[in-house]
Design a protein around this motif. Structure first.
Motif, PDB file in Angstrom:
ATOM      1  N   MET A 112      -0.064 -10.383 -16.067  1.00  0.00           N
ATOM      2  CA  MET A 112       0.966 -11.384 -16.315  1.00  0.00           C
ATOM      3  C   MET A 112       1.676 -11.155 -17.641  1.00  0.00           C
ATOM      4  O   MET A 112       1.061 -10.763 -18.633  1.00  0.00           O
ATOM      5  CB  MET A 112       0.319 -12.773 -16.317  1.00  0.00           C
ATOM      6  CG  MET A 112       1.300 -13.895 -16.464  1.00  0.00           C
ATOM      7  SD  MET A 112       0.585 -15.435 -15.856  1.00  0.00           S
ATOM      8  CE  MET A 112       1.832 -16.574 -16.377  1.00  0.00           C
ATOM      9  N   PHE A 114       4.013 -13.137 -20.435  1.00  0.00           N
ATOM     10  CA  PHE A 114       4.300 -14.519 -20.802  1.00  0.00           C
ATOM     11  C   PHE A 114       5.674 -14.653 -21.422  1.00  0.00           C
ATOM     12  O   PHE A 114       6.304 -13.678 -21.814  1.00  0.00           O
ATOM     13  CB  PHE A 114       3.233 -15.031 -21.764  1.00  0.00           C
ATOM     14  CG  PHE A 114       1.884 -15.154 -21.124  1.00  0.00           C
ATOM     15  CD1 PHE A 114       1.513 -16.316 -20.499  1.00  0.00           C
ATOM     16  CD2 PHE A 114       1.007 -14.078 -21.122  1.00  0.00           C
ATOM     17  CE1 PHE A 114       0.281 -16.428 -19.892  1.00  0.00           C
ATOM     18  CE2 PHE A 114      -0.229 -14.187 -20.512  1.00  0.00           C
ATOM     19  CZ  PHE A 114      -0.592 -15.360 -19.900  1.00  0.00           C
ATOM     20  N   ALA A 120       2.343 -15.560 -27.673  1.00  0.00           N
ATOM     21  CA  ALA A 120       1.415 -15.048 -26.665  1.00  0.00           C
ATOM     22  C   ALA A 120       0.596 -13.860 -27.183  1.00  0.00           C
ATOM     23  O   ALA A 120      -0.404 -13.497 -26.582  1.00  0.00           O
ATOM     24  CB  ALA A 120       2.164 -14.648 -25.401  1.00  0.00           C
ATOM     25  N   LEU A 121       1.041 -13.255 -28.284  1.00  0.00           N
ATOM     26  CA  LEU A 121       0.238 -12.186 -28.878  1.00  0.00           C
ATOM     27  C   LEU A 121      -0.569 -12.787 -30.024  1.00  0.00           C
ATOM     28  O   LEU A 121      -0.084 -13.665 -30.728  1.00  0.00           O
ATOM     29  CB  LEU A 121       1.148 -11.071 -29.414  1.00  0.00           C
ATOM     30  CG  LEU A 121       1.907 -10.290 -28.339  1.00  0.00           C
ATOM     31  CD1 LEU A 121       2.974  -9.416 -28.975  1.00  0.00           C
ATOM     32  CD2 LEU A 121       0.958  -9.434 -27.520  1.00  0.00           C
ATOM     33  N   LEU A 131      -3.862  -3.850 -27.427  1.00  0.00           N
ATOM     34  CA  LEU A 131      -3.677  -2.985 -26.257  1.00  0.00           C
ATOM     35  C   LEU A 131      -4.959  -2.210 -25.963  1.00  0.00           C
ATOM     36  O   LEU A 131      -5.414  -2.132 -24.818  1.00  0.00           O
ATOM     37  CB  LEU A 131      -2.523  -2.008 -26.498  1.00  0.00           C
ATOM     38  CG  LEU A 131      -1.121  -2.594 -26.495  1.00  0.00           C
ATOM     39  CD1 LEU A 131      -0.117  -1.577 -27.013  1.00  0.00           C
ATOM     40  CD2 LEU A 131      -0.728  -3.024 -25.090  1.00  0.00           C
ATOM     41  N   MET A 182       4.376  -6.925 -24.857  1.00  0.00           N
ATOM     42  CA  MET A 182       3.801  -7.751 -23.794  1.00  0.00           C
ATOM     43  C   MET A 182       3.795  -6.997 -22.467  1.00  0.00           C
ATOM     44  O   MET A 182       2.815  -7.013 -21.723  1.00  0.00           O
ATOM     45  CB  MET A 182       4.651  -9.017 -23.598  1.00  0.00           C
ATOM     46  CG  MET A 182       4.271 -10.184 -24.424  1.00  0.00           C
ATOM     47  SD  MET A 182       3.256 -11.419 -23.608  1.00  0.00           S
ATOM     48  CE  MET A 182       1.647 -10.771 -23.593  1.00  0.00           C
ATOM     49  N   MET A 185       1.256  -4.368 -22.417  1.00  0.00           N
ATOM     50  CA  MET A 185      -0.076  -4.922 -22.251  1.00  0.00           C
ATOM     51  C   MET A 185      -0.348  -5.246 -20.785  1.00  0.00           C
ATOM     52  O   MET A 185      -1.431  -5.009 -20.265  1.00  0.00           O
ATOM     53  CB  MET A 185      -0.180  -6.186 -23.097  1.00  0.00           C
ATOM     54  CG  MET A 185      -1.577  -6.684 -23.294  1.00  0.00           C
ATOM     55  SD  MET A 185      -1.560  -8.081 -24.398  1.00  0.00           S
ATOM     56  CE  MET A 185      -1.278  -7.268 -25.947  1.00  0.00           C
TER      57      MET A 185
END
Lengths: 345, 336
Positions: A112, A114, A120-121, A131, A182, A185
């Motif tokens: 997912m 975000f 979000a990190l 990572l 993101m 990731m």
């Protein structure tokens, strides 16, 4: 670099990736809050095939993010509970799995992205650490190997000077670069289904376009099923194959993308399309949908959209909720008067 | 970072000088009002005037400004600075024992005591705080909330006396009556007062008392900060990455939650040193706090100024170290 490393990170299309990858059937999610029971998702059904992009469209609070979190199994629980339905990945029902089995699916098969990459990190770890962690915990790699993979991933999402930047913290990246991190990731373990929850809302328009094209390109390369959650009609038109429109925790219309734009068959979809600003109507008042979406603790009986609908009649205000009528090939609408909506132009 | 450290070190100079002047002025005013403290050495005997004057001069209290109320005695202050900073001479007590020797003898006890207190408050405080935070609204959470409020409400003095009388004396007496009870327990951990036979073990109870108040604060801070962070977006990301919940909490959430705890630790060092004066008094630990306490009573101003100046320095260095640690924990903090 060994052949297997190239394969994994470049994500060469896997021939086994065809057919429905993820099928969600009659999903129900409720939030048990002090203010009462909130029915956030009320029987959502959709599926996404490998290599396909499904856009889930709807305004804030309609249950799109909750659906995504339920699929990932990361609902804050309590207060959120999945109370019914099935979430099948390649035929296996995720809701029947143990927590440990589900954890193995996350990031490996379903990943997912975000909305707001800055929050979000994790602010206190380098992007390289965040990572590499995926490779270390899911693939049992060493720190050094993980870091090497992290560099490759940053390269993949076209972050310049990846080798240096793995050592940077999230706050040292620009908004667009953070969203690329993101994406990296989410793609790290080469998942088959990618859920992108409003991946571009926090970004400015030019960066939005770059991120969307990067996402579309990586999706094509890897034959991933992409679920794009958004409220941006413009983004959808460019990249989606199919659209599902959500209102008050239900799907109200499902159709291939061009169908939706050409012949919207639900009053809500129609109103959404009319409210998109258009260049040929410059200077005129923008069209809006009157009223507010219903509170999820008190969804009106019958069709949830009826208080705001210009087609609404007595029938719409009574239960049952309108079912999804098949209005054309692969096109469904949950409106009793879909024929009227389609004719009207 | 380097420039920041240098700037902070330069800030030490006015802080130390200011603290010393305040100490100097307070002790001088005390002498100006209560009279020459040297007389106390002779008890109820009246020494010959010449002997008294000689001794007073030798102990550095011969300046006539000490007989004029509210005179700041700048020349005396200058002499003190000159002795301390140019000759590294911190002066002596009335028995002509060097202040540096007094500190060297007392410091290890206080260092041990503070170390026990810090370890106790950090280890137990963080564990208890995390437990309460994860069980938000549950039994453990309420237990922690109630017991920490109690700890915060009870002054160290009261807590110390209660622990000494009930745990170390009464409970300890029971233990000391049991045959075959190891001496380490009966006369170490539960010794009625500090004992030189068990310099570490008999500091356990005083250390726990000293750390108790801060422990409560650490537990509450950890709990609140963990609760704030468990709903954070990056925690959700960590779960979406398929990480085990131990790792999600232990690595991703905890690291962020500890930032306010470290900030607290910086100010807490000062509180611990203050608390050590009381705790050392209650448990008769021959540490720095007791020496200062005694010196204030006998009016040995050089001892007071010497020791407190060193404590100020220790505090400054420790809080600088905490600020450095803060930057390590939170990379968003930049010192330049």
């Amino acid at each position: 670099m060994t052949a297997d490393v190239t394969l994994d990170v470049e994500g060469v299309a896997d021939p086994s990736r065809t057919g429905p990858a993820l099928e969600v059937t009659d999903l129900q999610v409720e939030f048990r809050t002090r203010a009462g029971l909130a029915h956030a998702v009320n029987g959502v059904t959709f599926h996404v095939d490998a290599g396909e992009t499904l856009a889930i469209l709807g305004e804030s609070g309609c249950g799109k993010s909750v659906t995504a979190q339920a699929v990932m199994g990361i609902l804050d629980s309590p207060p959120g509970f999945v109370t019914g339905g099935q979430i099948r990945y390649r035929g296996k029902d995720l809701l029947k799995m143990s927590e440990q089995q589900r954890r193995a699916v996350r990031a490996n098969q379903i990943a997912m992205i975000f909305q707001d990459a800055l929050s979000a990190l994790n602010p206190v770890f380098t992007v390289g650490f965040q990572l590499a962690e995926l490779f270390r915990k899911h693939r049992g790699m060493s720190r050094a190997e993980g870091r090497k993979r992290a560099v490759e991933l940053l390269d993949l999402v076209r972050i310049p000077a990846a080798r240096q930047r793995v050592r940077d913290f999230p706050h040292q990246f620009s908004g667009g670069m953070r969203q690329r991190v993101m994406i990296a990731m989410a793609l790290a373990l080469d998942p088959e289904v990618l859920i992108a929850d409003e991946p571009t809302t926090a970004l400015d328009v030019t960066v939005q376009a770059q991120i969307m094209s990067l996402l579309a390109e990586l999706q094509r390369e890897r034959q991933m099923g992409l679920i794009l959650i958004t409220h941006d009609m413009g983004v959808v038109a460019d990249v989606a194959d199919r659209i599902s429109v959500m209102y008050a925790g239900r799907m109200v219309e499902q159709a291939p993308v061009h169908e939706v734009y050409a012949r919207p068959s639900h009053p809500y979809t129609k109103a959404l399309l009319e409210s998109v600003p258009r260049l040929d109507q410059k200077g005129r008042q923008l069209s809006v949908i009157q009223g507010l979406p219903p509170t999820l603790t008190a969804i009106p009986p019958g069709c949830a959209f009826n208080p705001r609908c210009r087609y609404a009649r007595e029938e719409c205000r009574q239960p049952p909720v309108p079912p999804l009528y098949e209005v054309a090939d692969r096109h469904a609408s949950a409106c009793h008067f879909w024929q009227e909506v389609r004719q009207d132009d | 970072m380097g420039r920041y450290v240098i700037r902070r070190l330069l800030q030490f100079v006015p802080t130390v000088l200011g603290a010393m002047f305040v100490l100097h002025y307070l002790t001088s005013v005390a002498i100006q009002f209560t009279g020459n403290p040297v007389r106390a050495i002779f008890g109820d005997r009246t020494p010959p005037q010449s002997v008294l004057e000689n001794l007073t001069r030798r102990l550095g209290l011969g300046d006539p400004c000490l007989e004029q109320p509210f005179n700041p005695c700048f020349s005396l202050f200058g002499k003190r600075l000159d002795a301390i900073f140019l000759h590294l001479d911190f002066g002596t007590d009335f028995n002509e024992r060097a202040v540096t020797d007094i500190v060297a003898g007392a410091l290890p006890h206080t260092a041990r005591l503070t170390l026990i207190a810090i370890l106790f408050e950090l280890v137990v405080g963080i564990i208890v705080g995390v437990l309460a935070g994860l069980r938000n609204g549950g039994f453990w959470d309420y237990l922690v909330k109630v017991s920490t409020v109690l700890l915060i409400a009870v002054p160290v003095l009261v807590l110390g006396l209660l622990v000494r009388d009930f745990v170390n004396v009464k409970f300890g007496n029971v233990l000391r009556g049991v045959d075959g009870m190891p001496e380490l327990i009966s006369r170490g951990f539960f010794a009625p007062t500090w004992s030189s036979n068990h310099p570490w073990a008999s500091l356990l109870m005083p250390g726990l008392v000293l750390g108790a108040l801060s422990l409560a604060t650490v537990a509450r801070l950890t709990r609140a900060s963990l609760l704030e962070n468990v709903r954070a977006d990056y925690v959700r990301t960590a779960r979406a990455k398929g990480l085990a919940s131990n790792r999600v909490v232990g690595v991703h959430t905890l690291r962020n939650s500890l930032i306010p705890v470290v900030t607290f630790l910086g100010t807490d060092l000062g509180a611990l040193m203050g608390g050590a004066v009381v705790t050392e008094g209650i448990f008769s630990v021959p540490g720095i706090g007791r020496q200062v306490f005694a010196a204030i009573f006998t009016g040995e101003t050089t001892v007071v100024i010497g020791i407190v100046t060193m404590l100020v320095l220790v505090y400054l260095i420790a809080s600088l170290a905490v600020d450095m640690l803060y930057a390590v924990l939170d990379p968003r903090i930049r010192y330049d």
